[in-house]
Motif scaffolding. Structure first.
Motif, mmCIF file in Angstrom:
data_model
loop_
_atom_site.group_PDB
_atom_site.id
_atom_site.type_symbol
_atom_site.label_atom_id
_atom_site.label_comp_id
_atom_site.label_asym_id
_atom_site.label_seq_id
_atom_site.Cartn_x
_atom_site.Cartn_y
_atom_site.Cartn_z
ATOM 1 N N GLY A 177 0.790 -1.231 0.000
ATOM 2 C CA GLY A 177 0.000 0.000 0.000
ATOM 3 C C GLY A 177 0.817 1.272 0.000
ATOM 4 N N GLY A 178 2.120 1.172 0.134
ATOM 5 C CA GLY A 178 2.968 2.359 0.225
ATOM 6 C C GLY A 178 4.223 2.041 0.997
ATOM 7 N N LEU A 179 4.382 2.687 2.164
ATOM 8 C CA LEU A 179 5.549 2.454 3.005
ATOM 9 C C LEU A 179 5.107 2.204 4.444
ATOM 10 C CD1 LEU A 179 7.922 5.345 1.811
ATOM 11 C CD2 LEU A 179 7.999 2.946 1.123
ATOM 12 N N ILE A 180 5.864 1.379 5.132
ATOM 13 C CA ILE A 180 5.699 1.203 6.576
ATOM 14 C C ILE A 180 6.823 1.990 7.239
ATOM 15 C CG2 ILE A 180 5.781 -0.401 8.516
ATOM 16 C CD1 ILE A 180 4.709 -2.554 6.611
ATOM 17 N N TYR A 181 6.447 2.856 8.168
ATOM 18 C CA TYR A 181 7.423 3.622 8.947
ATOM 19 C C TYR A 181 7.580 2.923 10.294
ATOM 20 C CZ TYR A 181 9.170 7.290 12.036
ATOM 21 O OH TYR A 181 9.891 8.011 12.957
ATOM 22 N N ARG A 182 8.838 2.625 10.644
ATOM 23 C CA ARG A 182 9.103 2.021 11.954
ATOM 24 C C ARG A 182 10.313 2.699 12.557
ATOM 25 N NH1 ARG A 182 11.587 -3.212 14.105
ATOM 26 N NH2 ARG A 182 10.490 -3.447 16.074
ATOM 27 N N GLU A 183 10.156 3.158 13.789
ATOM 28 C CA GLU A 183 11.299 3.735 14.491
ATOM 29 C C GLU A 183 11.556 2.916 15.739
ATOM 30 O OE1 GLU A 183 9.851 7.778 15.233
ATOM 31 O OE2 GLU A 183 9.625 7.253 17.346
ATOM 32 N N ILE A 184 12.837 2.853 16.078
ATOM 33 C CA ILE A 184 13.258 2.125 17.268
ATOM 34 C C ILE A 184 14.475 2.840 17.835
ATOM 35 C CG2 ILE A 184 14.669 0.497 15.947
ATOM 36 C CD1 ILE A 184 13.753 -1.643 18.040
ATOM 37 N N GLY A 185 14.533 2.941 19.146
ATOM 38 C CA GLY A 185 15.666 3.612 19.766
ATOM 39 C C GLY A 185 15.550 3.614 21.270
ATOM 40 N N LYS A 186 16.317 4.484 21.890
ATOM 41 C CA LYS A 186 16.343 4.617 23.339
ATOM 42 C C LYS A 186 15.693 5.938 23.747
ATOM 43 C CE LYS A 186 18.681 0.892 24.294
ATOM 44 N NZ LYS A 186 18.100 -0.203 25.023
ATOM 45 N N LEU A 187 14.800 5.848 24.721
ATOM 46 C CA LEU A 187 14.124 7.013 25.268
ATOM 47 C C LEU A 187 14.648 7.250 26.674
ATOM 48 C CD1 LEU A 187 11.944 9.208 24.988
ATOM 49 C CD2 LEU A 187 10.300 7.531 25.886
#
Length: 140
Positions: free
Chosen positions: A47-57
């Motif tokens: 359908g387009g793009l999947i945005y995924r973010e991962i990191g330290k908060l």
């Protein structure tokens, strides 16, 4: 003759595909802050793009912990929550968009003037939430 500032080129969905570094600074109305550092990945899906973010908060107090989120980006820069509900439309040249999440209002400003680096600044206000969140993206 003065040089007139140039308007950013319009962005299309494919411009975002790939890996980005992300840093985010959050300032709450009470003055407390938080920092997020990680990666954002826009990957192709039917359908387009999947945005995924991962990191330290890192919150003002306490140890850092892993945080992640995911959205669906669709043609026309329409952004959806990962469950398919509409979130907002990112303006193709940068600018403003708003999302109301009862009872709070989420207002974002995208700045594409330094593409491929860009920022998204959210101002969230309402009876439950009140903070500013500035995310800076840099192409990896």
């Amino acid at each position: 003759m003065r040089n007139m500032p140039t308007e950013p080129a319009p962005r299309v969905l494919e411009d975002f595909e790939g890996a980005w570094g992300i840093t985010r600074h959050i300032t709450h109305a009470d003055g407390t802050t938080a920092e997020f550092t990680g990666t954002a990945q826009w990957t192709h899906d039917p359908g387009g793009l999947i945005y995924r973010e991962i990191g330290k908060l890192q919150m003002a107090q306490g140890p850092a912990f892993q945080a992640e989120r995911q959205y669906l980006w669709r043609p026309g820069l329409n952004v959806y929550f990962d469950d398919g509900r509409f979130f907002h439309k990112a303006p193709e040249r940068g600018g403003d968009a708003t999302h109301w999440c009862d009872p709070d209002t989420y207002h974002v400003t995208y700045d594409f003037s330094r593409w491929p680096d860009f920022t998204a600044t959210w101002k969230v206000s309402g009876p439950k939430k009140s903070y500013t969140m500035r995310s800076q993206y840099k192409r990896c």
